[in-house]
Each structure stands twice: as C-alpha cells, then as structure tokens.
Design a protein around this motif. Sequence first.
Motif, PDB file in Angstrom:
ATOM      1  N   MET A 881       0.821  -1.194   0.000  1.00  0.00           N
ATOM      2  CA  MET A 881       0.000   0.000   0.000  1.00  0.00           C
ATOM      3  C   MET A 881       0.864   1.257   0.000  1.00  0.00           C
ATOM      4  N   ASN A 882       0.723   2.057  -1.021  1.00  0.00           N
ATOM      5  CA  ASN A 882       1.514   3.281  -1.200  1.00  0.00           C
ATOM      6  C   ASN A 882       3.010   3.029  -1.064  1.00  0.00           C
ATOM      7  N   GLY A 883       3.420   1.806  -1.296  1.00  0.00           N
ATOM      8  CA  GLY A 883       4.836   1.477  -1.202  1.00  0.00           C
ATOM      9  C   GLY A 883       5.396   1.527   0.204  1.00  0.00           C
ATOM     10  N   LYS A 884       4.516   1.614   1.193  1.00  0.00           N
ATOM     11  CA  LYS A 884       5.014   1.754   2.568  1.00  0.00           C
ATOM     12  C   LYS A 884       5.347   0.409   3.192  1.00  0.00           C
ATOM     13  N   ASP A 885       6.375   0.409   3.998  1.00  0.00           N
ATOM     14  CA  ASP A 885       6.791  -0.804   4.700  1.00  0.00           C
ATOM     15  C   ASP A 885       5.694  -1.301   5.621  1.00  0.00           C
ATOM     16  N   VAL A 886       5.647  -2.589   5.784  1.00  0.00           N
ATOM     17  CA  VAL A 886       4.782  -3.156   6.811  1.00  0.00           C
ATOM     18  C   VAL A 886       5.702  -3.799   7.835  1.00  0.00           C
ATOM     19  N   ILE A 887       5.572  -3.338   9.065  1.00  0.00           N
ATOM     20  CA  ILE A 887       6.452  -3.834  10.114  1.00  0.00           C
ATOM     21  C   ILE A 887       5.607  -4.555  11.152  1.00  0.00           C
ATOM     22  N   ALA A 888       6.033  -5.726  11.524  1.00  0.00           N
ATOM     23  CA  ALA A 888       5.329  -6.451  12.584  1.00  0.00           C
ATOM     24  C   ALA A 888       6.331  -6.705  13.698  1.00  0.00           C
ATOM     25  N   SER A 889       5.905  -6.502  14.921  1.00  0.00           N
ATOM     26  CA  SER A 889       6.802  -6.706  16.050  1.00  0.00           C
ATOM     27  C   SER A 889       6.305  -7.844  16.905  1.00  0.00           C
ATOM     28  N   GLY A 890       7.234  -8.545  17.476  1.00  0.00           N
ATOM     29  CA  GLY A 890       6.859  -9.622  18.371  1.00  0.00           C
ATOM     30  C   GLY A 890       8.085 -10.210  19.009  1.00  0.00           C
ATOM     31  N   ALA A 891       7.924 -10.733  20.200  1.00  0.00           N
ATOM     32  CA  ALA A 891       9.008 -11.407  20.907  1.00  0.00           C
ATOM     33  C   ALA A 891      10.238 -10.516  21.032  1.00  0.00           C
ATOM     34  N   GLY A 893      11.512  -8.645  18.900  1.00  0.00           N
ATOM     35  CA  GLY A 893      12.146  -8.381  17.616  1.00  0.00           C
ATOM     36  C   GLY A 893      11.151  -7.751  16.678  1.00  0.00           C
ATOM     37  N   SER A 894      11.562  -7.562  15.435  1.00  0.00           N
ATOM     38  CA  SER A 894      10.587  -7.095  14.465  1.00  0.00           C
ATOM     39  C   SER A 894      10.969  -7.560  13.076  1.00  0.00           C
ATOM     40  N   SER A 895       9.958  -7.650  12.234  1.00  0.00           N
ATOM     41  CA  SER A 895      10.134  -8.125  10.878  1.00  0.00           C
ATOM     42  C   SER A 895       9.456  -7.151   9.940  1.00  0.00           C
ATOM     43  N   ILE A 896       9.873  -7.202   8.690  1.00  0.00           N
ATOM     44  CA  ILE A 896       9.395  -6.181   7.760  1.00  0.00           C
ATOM     45  C   ILE A 896       9.051  -6.789   6.406  1.00  0.00           C
ATOM     46  N   ALA A 897       8.042  -6.189   5.772  1.00  0.00           N
ATOM     47  CA  ALA A 897       7.798  -6.430   4.358  1.00  0.00           C
ATOM     48  C   ALA A 897       8.072  -5.110   3.665  1.00  0.00           C
ATOM     49  N   ARG A 898       9.057  -5.089   2.787  1.00  0.00           N
ATOM     50  CA  ARG A 898       9.415  -3.871   2.079  1.00  0.00           C
ATOM     51  C   ARG A 898       9.482  -4.192   0.597  1.00  0.00           C
ATOM     52  N   ILE A 903      10.612 -10.971   2.777  1.00  0.00           N
ATOM     53  CA  ILE A 903      10.213 -10.794   4.178  1.00  0.00           C
ATOM     54  C   ILE A 903      11.449 -11.035   5.046  1.00  0.00           C
ATOM     55  N   SER A 904      11.758 -10.074   5.898  1.00  0.00           N
ATOM     56  CA  SER A 904      13.045 -10.110   6.599  1.00  0.00           C
ATOM     57  C   SER A 904      12.900  -9.645   8.032  1.00  0.00           C
ATOM     58  N   PHE A 905      13.950  -9.891   8.771  1.00  0.00           N
ATOM     59  CA  PHE A 905      14.055  -9.283  10.093  1.00  0.00           C
ATOM     60  C   PHE A 905      14.447  -7.823   9.912  1.00  0.00           C
ATOM     61  N   TYR A 906      13.989  -6.965  10.821  1.00  0.00           N
ATOM     62  CA  TYR A 906      14.226  -5.526  10.706  1.00  0.00           C
ATOM     63  C   TYR A 906      14.757  -5.052  12.054  1.00  0.00           C
ATOM     64  N   LEU A 907      16.064  -4.859  12.110  1.00  0.00           N
ATOM     65  CA  LEU A 907      16.700  -4.719  13.424  1.00  0.00           C
ATOM     66  C   LEU A 907      17.759  -3.629  13.445  1.00  0.00           C
ATOM     67  N   TYR A 908      18.080  -3.225  14.646  1.00  0.00           N
ATOM     68  CA  TYR A 908      19.244  -2.361  14.840  1.00  0.00           C
ATOM     69  C   TYR A 908      20.487  -3.231  14.763  1.00  0.00           C
ATOM     70  N   GLU A 909      21.513  -2.680  14.155  1.00  0.00           N
ATOM     71  CA  GLU A 909      22.729  -3.475  13.996  1.00  0.00           C
ATOM     72  C   GLU A 909      23.697  -3.163  15.128  1.00  0.00           C
ATOM     73  N   PHE A 910      24.222  -4.173  15.717  1.00  0.00           N
ATOM     74  CA  PHE A 910      25.185  -3.991  16.795  1.00  0.00           C
ATOM     75  C   PHE A 910      26.614  -4.078  16.271  1.00  0.00           C
ATOM     76  N   GLU A 911      27.459  -3.253  16.861  1.00  0.00           N
ATOM     77  CA  GLU A 911      28.878  -3.436  16.616  1.00  0.00           C
ATOM     78  C   GLU A 911      29.269  -4.760  17.264  1.00  0.00           C
ATOM     79  N   GLU A 912      30.254  -5.396  16.673  1.00  0.00           N
ATOM     80  CA  GLU A 912      30.607  -6.715  17.177  1.00  0.00           C
ATOM     81  C   GLU A 912      31.056  -6.657  18.640  1.00  0.00           C
ATOM     82  N   TYR A 913      31.863  -5.643  18.948  1.00  0.00           N
ATOM     83  CA  TYR A 913      32.381  -5.556  20.311  1.00  0.00           C
ATOM     84  C   TYR A 913      31.726  -4.393  21.041  1.00  0.00           C
ATOM     85  N   VAL A 914      31.599  -4.538  22.336  1.00  0.00           N
ATOM     86  CA  VAL A 914      31.003  -3.465  23.135  1.00  0.00           C
ATOM     87  C   VAL A 914      31.997  -2.305  23.229  1.00  0.00           C
ATOM     88  N   ASN A 915      31.465  -1.155  23.612  1.00  0.00           N
ATOM     89  CA  ASN A 915      32.299   0.023  23.802  1.00  0.00           C
ATOM     90  C   ASN A 915      33.347  -0.270  24.871  1.00  0.00           C
TER      91      ASN A 915
END
Lengths: 1125, 495
Positions: A881-891, A893-898, A903-915
């Motif tokens: 619809m109007n080319g807008k992403d559909v995001i579903a959240s659960g557990a 985490g979240s997943s996206i249809a773009r 259909i994929s996971f939609y997440l913040y990316e972490f640096e491998e090592y902590v600060n």
Amino acid sequence: MGIFKAIFITAFIVLISILQTFANKDYSQIARISLECSQTELADVFDEIENVSEFFFLFNEKLIDTDREITMSVDHKKIDKISNTLFSEANVKCTITDRENILSPKYSPNRQQQDSISGMVTNNSGEPLQGVTVLIKGTINGTTTNIDGHYSISNISDITTLQFSFVGMSTQEVLVGNQTIINIIMISNVIGLNEVVVIGYGSQSRKDVTGAITTLTADDIKSMEVTGIDKSIQGKAAGVLVTNNTGEPGGGVTIRIRGTTSISSGNDPLYVIDGIPLVNTQTSNRNVGENRVNGMSQINPYDVESIEILKDAAATSIFGARGANGVILIKTKRGKIGKGELTVDLKIGMSELARRYDLLGASDYATLVNEGRAQLAEIEPEYSPYFSQSFINNPTVNTNWQDEIFRLGKVEEVNVSFVGGTETTKYMVSSGFCNQEGIIIGSDFNRFNIRANVDQKLGDRFSLGTNLYASVIDQRRIKNDGSPDNADASNLNHIYGGSVLSTTLVKAPTTPVYLADGTFSNDGAQKEYGNPVRQALDVNINNEVNRIIASAYAKVDLLPGFNFRVQVSGDVRNELENWFDPPNPNAFEGTDWRGQASQRNFNQRAWTLENYFTYKLGINNHNFTFLAGNTMQEIMWESSFILVSGIVSDKIQTLNAGTDIDVAISDKQAYGINSYFGRIDYNYKGKYLLLLNARYDGSSRFGKKHRYGFFPSASVGWRISDEYFLESANFLANWKLRVSYGITGNQEISNYASRGIMSIGTGTNTGSNYNNQTGGVIASLPSPNLKWEETTQFNVGTDVSLFKSRVNFTMDYYIKTTNDLLFLVPVPSTTGLSHKWENIGKMENRGIEFSVNANIITSNKFNWNADFIISKNDNKVLELMNGKDVIASGAGGSSIARVGEPISFYLYEFEEYVNPEDGTVVIVDQDGSGGPPNEEDRIIAGSPFPDFYGGFTNTLSYKNFDLSIFFQYSYGNKIYNATRSWIETLKLNDRTIIGTNTTQAAFDNRWQQPGDITRYPVVNYDGRNNVYTLPNTGWLEDGSYLRLKTLTLGYNFAPNVISKLSLKSARIYITVVNLLTFTNYSGFDPEVDHFTGVNGGANSDLLRGYDYGSYPQYRSFIIGIKISF
Amino acid sequence: MKNIYKYILLFSVLTLFSQCQKVLDQDVYSGVEMDVFYDSQSAAEMGITGCYNRFFNEGCYSQLICFFQVSTDDIKQPIGWLFQLKDRTKLGFNSSISGFNTPWAKLYTTIANVNFFLEKVPEIPNDKFTDNRKKELLAEGHFLRGVCYYYLAMAWGDVPVVLKLETGSLENNQICKSSYAEVIELVKAELTIAANDLPAILENYDDISATNQRKGRASRWAAKAYLARIALMEEDWAAALELSDEIINSGIYPLATSWRSIFEEPMNSSESVFEQQNDYSPGFFGSGIFGWFMGFDFEFAEEVYEVFDTADTLMVSQGKDIRWEFMFGDNPWSENTAIRKHVPPRGYDMGGIEQMNFVLIRTTELYFNKYESLIEQNYESNKQAALDFLNIIRARAKDLTFMNPWWSVPVGTTGIPDLTMADVNTKDKMLNAIRNEKRREMIYEDGMRWFDLVRWDKEYAKQITNSATDNHLFLPIPENELLLNEALVQNPAYQ
C-alpha cells in the motif's frame, strides 16, 4: 521370439480346453502316443506330437537345440517314455505336468539340480505383497505371489535368474544358485509410471500427470516417529518447508508449500483426507501461553496409505479459493480382496533433551548479582550486596533449574489393523493408541483412535462406501512459549504466570525448588519470576479433544465410462480445556494467594457435500476424461471461556470452587463455501497431454458482490521418450516435460472480515461493557469490496527416468505471484480502528525444486536406494500500500515487508564488540544522525527463510536386515533468539531485586573494566545499557542445520521362522529420531518457529523464525515390532 | 432399474442447488452487523454504554492522565515509561515510542463510536423510546464527544475534528487539524447540549437499581463542571463562578464529610459528580494501569514531601494529613514507596491489576473554582469566605479513625492547623493559599495540576518540562498517524 509366443498362446488355449474336458485326470497318465520318425528335426517332432495329442512343449529356443535330428519309433507309449527317449542323450530335462512338457537344459552333475524354489515377497516394512510377478528371466514362465506374499516356482535350475516386478516398485533380479528359498524385499520406486496418483476429485496415471505433485507412500513416512501427518512429510517432499514450532507433544507445525504467499491471510495448505476437506480452525487457550492446538495431531498417521502434495496451479486450482498455499491430499488404507489380515504394530521408546543452555551455578550467579547491585548502590545506597562472600565461596543452595524441569520422556504406541474383503465387500478397520510423555515435566499427549473404511459393491453399477474416523485426545499441557515475566500483560502472564521454560532459564540458582516444609518456594527477591516447577506440576492444564471425521459415498455407473459420485462428510471437533492454578500458600505479601480455574470449550461442526460426474472417453488414440461437479461446505463453531478466582482449596478443581467469575465469554461463528468445478484431461497416445481445470468458488467471507471467484488453470505435458526418434535410446525409460499456468485463491481471513460488526458485551476489560451494563462497540469496519487473494503460478518441470527407472529425476521451476494481498491495512486512528481489511499488495515467490531417486544396487541380498531432495524459494514483496513498509513486532524483535525485498528481520545493527570505555553495546548509526538510535538506524538484517533446504534418504537392505538413514537440512535461514535475550541482557526487572540467571559465556566474557574488548556487555542493573533491549542483530543467529532426523534398523523374520509361528510376517526395528544435529545455533534447537498465526496479531505471517522460549525438539529412541497374522 | 438412477440423479442435483446459496448467507452470531444495530432504545443504550467503555478502557483515559501528571512537578523524573515528558526536547525523537500513541488512538476510537451513535440514533423512530430518553441519550453522546475533544485539545492542542464515522478506506481519512481554539469551541458547544438536554434531577435510567444506574455517567452537572473548568481556563471568572455555583447550589453533591470516603471503597461519595466505575475483573480497566505505574516508574517528586510538610528520607508516616497518609504507601512489588491514590489498600491482587474508580469531577473542585474566581474578581469582599472554605478543606485532613495499612503508626491523623487571615492578607497570598491547597487536595487526580500549571504559570510549566516554546506544552502527534493521514501536520515544536 515368434515361435515362443505362438507356442505359448496355443498352449494356453489348449490348456484351457483340456482343463474343461479332463478336469480331474492327469492327461499325461492317460494319453498314449504312437510316433515314427527318422532324421527329423526335433522341432518337427514336437509339432507331430502336438498334432496327434493334446501335449505341448514349452521351452526357450536359445537353450534347447531344436535342430537336432531324431530317429525313433514308439508305439502307444506314455509321454514320459517318449521324452526319455527323445532327450536321453541330450542335455535336456523334461518336466511333464498334465499336457505340459517343459524343456530345460540339464546341467553337469557337479551342480545341484533344482526342482522348485519358493519364498516370500514383502515391502520394506515387512508387509507381504500380493500380486508380485515372479518370472524366470528370459522366459514368460512364472507366477505371482499370493495374498501372503508367497510364491513357488518349479522346474528351475541354479543358473536361472528370477525376476520380481511390481507396480510402483523397482524390478529385482536374483540368480537362484543353490538357494531353495528366496525372500525378496521390494523397494518402492518413486516414479512408478503406472502408479495411480490421486488428484482432486479423481486420479491420474503417473505418466499422464502434468502438474507438480509429490507423492509419498506409507513407506516414506513410516519411519518418522511422529504424532501428526503434517510432521511426517518433513524433508520428504521438494518445495515443502516443514518446521516444528515446538517439541511439545502434539504441538504445532508450520508448513509452507513454495514459500510464504500471503502476509495476513494464512499460509497453511489445505488438507483433504479421503475427499474430506479438514477444518483445522486454530484454537488456543490464553492460559497455556501462545501455542495453538494442532488439529493434524488428532489424526493418526498410521492409517495413511499415501500423501499427495499438490504444488502448482495445474494441480491445485481444482480446489480454487483454497488452493494457493498448496493442497495435501491424504488417502487412508482401504480393504483389499483376500482373507482378513491382522497387523499389530507396537512401539516403545524414550526421549531426551538434546542440548541445554550452559547457565551459571549459584556461586557465579551471586557474584554477578552483587556486581549489578553495586551499580545501583552508587545512587541508592539501600542496594547493598545481596549475597555474602561466604555464600559465594560455598553456596548452600545451588539449583539447576533445567535439571528440575527436563526429564526422560516416553513414547508408547500400539496400532492394530484388520484388512480384508471379497469381490463385493472390502474393509479396513484399525485402532491405535499413542501415549507420549514430553521432555518437560507436566506435558503429555494421549490419543486413542479407531477407523473403519468399508467399500461395498451393489450389482454391476453401484458402489457405496464409508470412512469413519474417531479419535479421543487427552493432552496435558504446560504454559510454554513466551516471556518469563509475571507482569507481562501482552502474554496475560499477569493472570496466568510466566511460561515454564523461559522461567527456568532466568530463575536464580540460589533459590531452592522446595521449602523445608515441602511446599514450592517463591523467591521474594525475584518476584517477577515464579517457580517453574510449581508452574509445571501444580498448575494443571488438560485439553480433551474428541474428533470425528466421517463420510459416506455412492457411485453409479450411468453409461460405460460415465459415472456419478456423491459424497457427504462431516468433521466434528470438540475441545474442552480445563486449567487449574491451586492456592499458593507462599504467594507474596499483598498478592492474592488464592487459586483460579478456567474452562475453555470449543465445538466445531463442518459438513461437506460433493457431487460430480466423470466421463472417460477414448476415440482412437485420443483419450479424454471429463469431470464436472459441485461441492459445498459449511463450518460452524462456538467457543466459550470462563475464568473464576478466589479458590481456597485444591481439593475441588472445577469451576464451582471459585468465588468470583472474572471472565465468562463465548463466541459463535460460521462460514460457507459453494463451488462448481470442471476438468478436461486429454491425451493423444499418452504422449501429448493436456489438462484444463476450472473452479468457480463462492465464500461467505467476502462482500456480497465479490463472493465468487474464478480459478482456471491449464497445463500441457509432452512425453518425449515416447517419440520415435528416442525409441532407440534404451537407457531412457521416461522423459516428460510439463508446463502449467493457473490461478488459485486464498480466503483465510476471519469469517466476517468484510462486514462492519458491532461486538456486544463480553465483559468490561475484554469487551464493551460499562458499569455492569451491556455495551456495543464497533469491532470492524465494513469492507464490502473485499475479495479473494489471487495467486497466479507458472510452473515448468521435467521428469526423467533412466535405466529401466532405476534412476529418476524430477525438476521444477516456478514463479508464483500473489495479487490483491488480503491485508490488514493500518488506517488512521480517526477511523476509530487501527486496521481494516483490504486487497492491497503483491508478492512473488520463485523457486526451483530438484529430487532424485536411485536404486543404486538391487540384488538378491543387498539393495541400496537413495533419495535426495533440494529446494530453493526466493520470496520478494512486489507492491505494498503506497509502497510503505509493513512492520510487525513480536518477541522483542521485528520483521518487515518492504517492496523489492524478501520478508526479513528488521533490526538495529550492533557493533561486534562493546564500547571498550564503558562496556555498553554500540548501535551502528546507519544514517549518521548521531544521538539516540532512531528508525533510520534499523536495517534489513536477514531472512527467516532458508536459501535452500531438503533431505536425503538412504535405504539399504541386506538379507533380512534393512537400514534407513534420513538426513534433513536447512541452510541460510536466520533465527531471532529472543530466549537468549532474556538471559544475556543482564538487566534488573522492575519488581526484582536480583537479576536473571545468564549463560556462562556472557558471564565469563562480560565487560568488567575499561579497555576490555569483548562481545558481551557490562552488567546492566542500572539500565546504563538500555539500547540492549531494542530489537537488534545481537540476538539474530544463523539457523542452518543438518540433522540425522531418523535412523532405522529393521529385521524381517525369515518365512520359515514365521510360518512355524503361523504368522504372515514379522518385523522388529529400532529407530532413533534427531540423533545428530549439526548447527551453529546457540539455542536449544534450530528447528523452532514461535508464531503460529493465532498468536501474532495483525500481519503475523511476517513473524517467522522466532525462538521465544519455545519447547525444544527432542531426541528419541524407539524400538518397535510389527506382526501380521 | 434405469429409473432409479434417474431419480437419484435428480434428487442429488436438487439437493445441490437448494443448498448452494444458503451456505453463503451466514449470520453473525456473537455480534451485530453495524447497519442493522441501531433499531431500538435498548440498542441505543448498548451503544452509549460501549462509548463509555471505550473512553474508560485500558490505555485511554487512564493513560492520558499519566501524561499530564508526569509533566507536572508532582512526579519525579521517571526512569522508565514517559521519561521524555520531563524533557520535551527528547520527545522529538521517535514520538511513536510505546505509549504515546495509545491514548490518541483510543480517544478517537471513542469519538468514532460516539459519531456512529449520534448518526444512527436520531434515525430510530421516537416512539421506540420511553419518555425523553432519546434526547437524553443523544445528550450523553454529545457529552462524551465534548469530553474526548477536551482532553485531546489539552494534550495535543490542534487536532483533527471528526464528527462522522468514516468507513471508507485510507483516502477518505485524510483529515487536517483544527485549531486549538476551534476545538475548544466545539467542546463548549457539545457540553452545552449536554447541559441543556440532560435532566436536572438524576433520574433512574429506567432500570432497577436507581443509584447504580446513574453512577459513572454524564449528567447536566458534569457537563457544567467541565464548562466551568474551561471558563476558568479562559479567565472568564463570571462564567466560571456562575457554573460552579449552579452545581454547588443544586445541593445534589454536598461536600464529603470524610475525605477518605471519596477514595475508599465503595466510593461514589456524596461529592462525586463524574466518576468512572471500575470493574473487578482482570485487566487494566479503570485505574489499573495508572496504579501500576504509580510506584514503579512514577514516584513522588521531592517537592511533594515539602508540600505536605513531611520528611522524605525517613520513609515513615507523619500521622498528620489524611490526604498524605492515605496515599503514602508501600509497594509490594518494588522497593519504592507507592502512590496509593486510586489503588485499593488490598493492593495488587491477581498480579497487580486491582483498581479503583477514577474521580473525574467532584464538588471540591467546584468550590476551588468558585473561590478562585471570587478572589480574582474581588479580593476584599470575598477573603473571609475563601478563608473559611480553605479551613473547611483543611479540617477534613483530621481523620480520627484512619488505620494506616502501610506503616505502624497510631490510629487516626492529627490534622493540620487552620489558616488565619494573617496568612492570606493579600490577594497574592490568598491566591497562593488556594493554589497550594488545591494542589494538596487534588494531587494525582485527573490532569488537574497540569491544567492549573499551564493556566497559572506557563513559564514555570515550560521550565519543568524543558519546553522551549509554548507548543512544547503539547505533545507530538504520533508518527504513525502522520504517515497514514498525510493531511495532518506535526506540532511545530517537534517538526
């Protein structure tokens, strides 16, 4: 060859006539022959004898020298005398039976002569096969096996080779040698060309099939020790991805045939069992957590004769609006002509957890807690160390909660069947009992079922029959899946408590299971988390299901080739689920210690009526089959749920023990489907194939003007191997090309999705009441234009059989495009609701499937058959619809249809090592905006769907032993391990004063001081690391695995042993399920899929691949015995 | 024989076609289709009850007042939920963070239900209603719609006005904002209809338990009380005074003699004008979610200890003012002290979901309105009356029978000293005394403190919320709404 044929035919006719004249006497003992000849060729001598008498000669020209000249004179002699004279010098042996003279070469005396050979032919599960052709190789002499699978052939010698052949099985050849008994195990041939394939409302010969259909037989699934048919097809069919959601006995399964085709409208295939479309309405009890009751677990796989998986539009469009996700046709065993045969199949086994989390013991845990509390003490001094140093050095309590809840499970299964029949009546009666104890305490599954399939002929034109199936399931469940947090309202944990497994993982090892008085402990320092052992053992959840699936049919032959069939069927299901949480004397101060009880009722009735005409017509080389019919189905269900509280005693567990009725609700719904369908199946000389299908389908779920949809398909096939230019290519047994194109539909939305509904009452919190008065609120807005979701599918495939069908390949390529996605479209709140059903969007799945089966070795003693299956499916969203992403959240985490992406996971990316400065995790600032993480920092992080998946099977047999090794694999899929996120976040919950337990890895490698380079962050009791709880790639793992799913070693008792015991067959076997799993996944098991559709809310089909405290798969060891009388 | 087959065939075909259409016409059993719902008085009663349910449902009113209260100087900076409200520069980021969009959506859900009600009920023939009930029901609808827009305007300022249920798809729902002033005018118009059309005497709503039925529902007086609040906000002292007096003088809602009776079960005290009725079933209806956060994420601001003249560090009851003693409680789940106003003393039964009624309007507020208006108009001639009123309120702080469930202290509260004329001998001192007393009296009720702060001292309100502009005093429109309704423009403070 010519003479041979002529002799045979003559002999056959003569035999028949002689039989008619001298039914009781042996002709050879009566007949006297006079004969005179000199320098006459043997062949002419035979002719002469045949002329003057009724005797005839059977022989192989290549073996008998018929040119030899004979000179002899006999008068009024019996035939044996004559033959002795004729062959006395020659190396020929003559066996005379009645009028038959069989000539065979005589062998040198050092070889043992043989007169006859006998034996038994079985399939690889030890069942006797009736009607197997046993031929002396190179002759037309032979026999067939009787109902017990026995045969015997006389007059053979040790260099004779016996040939065993049977429809659907690989032909086997055995050199007789010095054996007197030859037992053969026939191996099913995946592509048996004459095999009959069940298609919707009829059947086709395998060689004429133009659709993409995978067939599995009882043999293919028999070694899978499973509770449901849906589970048994895992890894056995190309293009079918089966994921067990849970290891709970009788738990749910996610099946995707050729990918996810819908975002909101259901992706489960349609199951049709003996022509009855099953209604597996998903039910779940909110106090059980988030797992549905699996309708397929109510059907015993033991009764299955074959499973057909229809994949492309050519195969599924006859099921119209319910065909888009593929159709699974199940045929159960039916009676066969012959003396009744009783089979008893007995299994017993045990199961265990294959892998556990490595969690902290009391000492390390206490260190961690004190470290966390020290963070808080900097601001709030009351957070003193919770554990003393002496406790850390020498813990007085050290509970391993995983040990407490996991146990050795148990499996017991008995199946008995009785099969038999006459020309007019055939019957199959079976009964089964299955008891499975889960690997987590408090969970088990019992099923008792009976089946009776009867077919009756009435005269020449009329036949009737019934299928009756009834099962009773008694399932004890635990609250599984979901968060351990007692305060988690989304999970209703605040009423029913946290789930058993997740609580086990977070629970402090410093808390004992029981108090000194034997009651369950309740640790006030971890108020957020209950006692998982109490939650499993004290809290009773019992689900009782009764299901009846029954049908009756009548078939009338109206004209030659023209018949009418009517079938009426019903699928009735009742569920009664009782939940009881007894009073808890150790409840925290200020909370209600009294018990609660609930009862859920679900009552469903579905009936189906189908009528159709079939007309078969052959004109010269043109073969037609026409089909036209109608079917309708109506489904009605009613459910209720009552929750009472204030229970002060555990003596009475029924609802009357409660003082307050907290919830009392019910719901009743119905829907109907009415359809017309037709098919033209045409072939020219069996070489050029055409199949046209159409269905006109109406569903009550859609707007009045859009109820009907039209679903046509066309497919063509070309059997190239039948063309003259390939006649000389002897290695090629079959080569067929198939192309199909068609439209199917999907109607899996709520029953009243197109209508604007006011929901009435159902309480205050959950419903629309106020101040004890009944209210009505808008529950859904009308969507009168709502219509089918349409999937068009193009399929091109080929089937190749080489070397007398010893090697068979099937390959398919498909493009599946779903249009008008049924979609819960988010709408502005000013409409009064958050979502509305609309047909918006487009999605594509394209993929390739390949399977190969080879009879690598077939010999008398040793057989080796191998199967390999690989499938690949690429999913892509084409329009939204109007080319807008559909995001579903659960557990968490979240997943996206773009658009343009799968259909994929939609997440913040972490640096491998902590600060390294402060030990907090670092989120990659994707948009370079600085500041706190924002939407733009999220990435498409990977797909829950595998790059490729499949299975491979090796079946070996040596003499009476057989071995089956079945591997199953999935590669490239990602799993969001929300389970680990609870234990490794190292945070403090609102109402706890000591945090969760954690893994040894997270503890040993945690950041402790500036400069530490590690993946594991600092203890997080003061919330300094709050971004850790965002949906992030830290919990995303590679879910690829290779699994030795089943390993079966069987032994079939030799016929001489069996006959002594007056048995028909006996087999004993050992099976190991999930013996080995190779994976990098860190959780319990990589085969996991938490969201099952019922629990995910809007657009939950996006939420695939979540591990959310899910009940793990188990490894089991089973021993079984199968005996036929 | 041939005939038999023909009959069988005919019979099958007949069965087939007679059933075909029937299976497609399925009833809705547990609900009612919208277009046939409103056909009678009982349907209209159900409809309006549903509207109340939506307004008081979890996440609507109870969550919205958390927004107001957290913004004030009565609540300490929360560490968890809604922490951004204390620093509105942080609200710019991701306004869809959990919670901020829920009350917006739920208020519009209520409005949508009311709109449908107000559209359909007039179409029901008059003779299907007893007496004047149709008019009253419609007036209740207008009341609820007015109240919803009031709270929307107080929280978001300029908001879209929707007065009709829109069942079409997305394109039909692109609605732009109306200005704050326009919304307030609409609120006044709606409440005026309610004030006119609802009966002066609280009649039984044609049901058995008279007292029970009228509880928790709109009345002429509740409508006037909201109008009085708005008049006060607009500094229309005369109107505020007149409206407040009307309610006080009706005599229907005498001041409660025991302060505790206002908040203690069975609630619905004599002075309760508009009070939400809770439900004891599990869930977060009523004060559930509110009480849940009072003590976990929300704690007393340091200043509150001073306002009640008590010592915070001791964490011990002072035994003086019932208004403090009643709510300074223990939290069974956390180590914090809990704010127990609106939380029943038996606590968090059934996992923390026990709840009390919310009191939205009570007579005490109208007295505060009255004396504030009087003092603003004329200090000298009204100072004695105002002082007397303040001392009546302060006298209620003494409660001889209160048994503190949280702390082991002697039974009863000792009370606080009366104010003397010397304490309030100027207009400013008097106004201050009224404001301080109102804060103590009505702390954590409705959005009262926030509404007053914005009215009394906008600069201070901006300061405590780190608001750069006046627009920051309003919340950002949830991002999701902006995406779905492109006619909508974000509050300029957060653009």
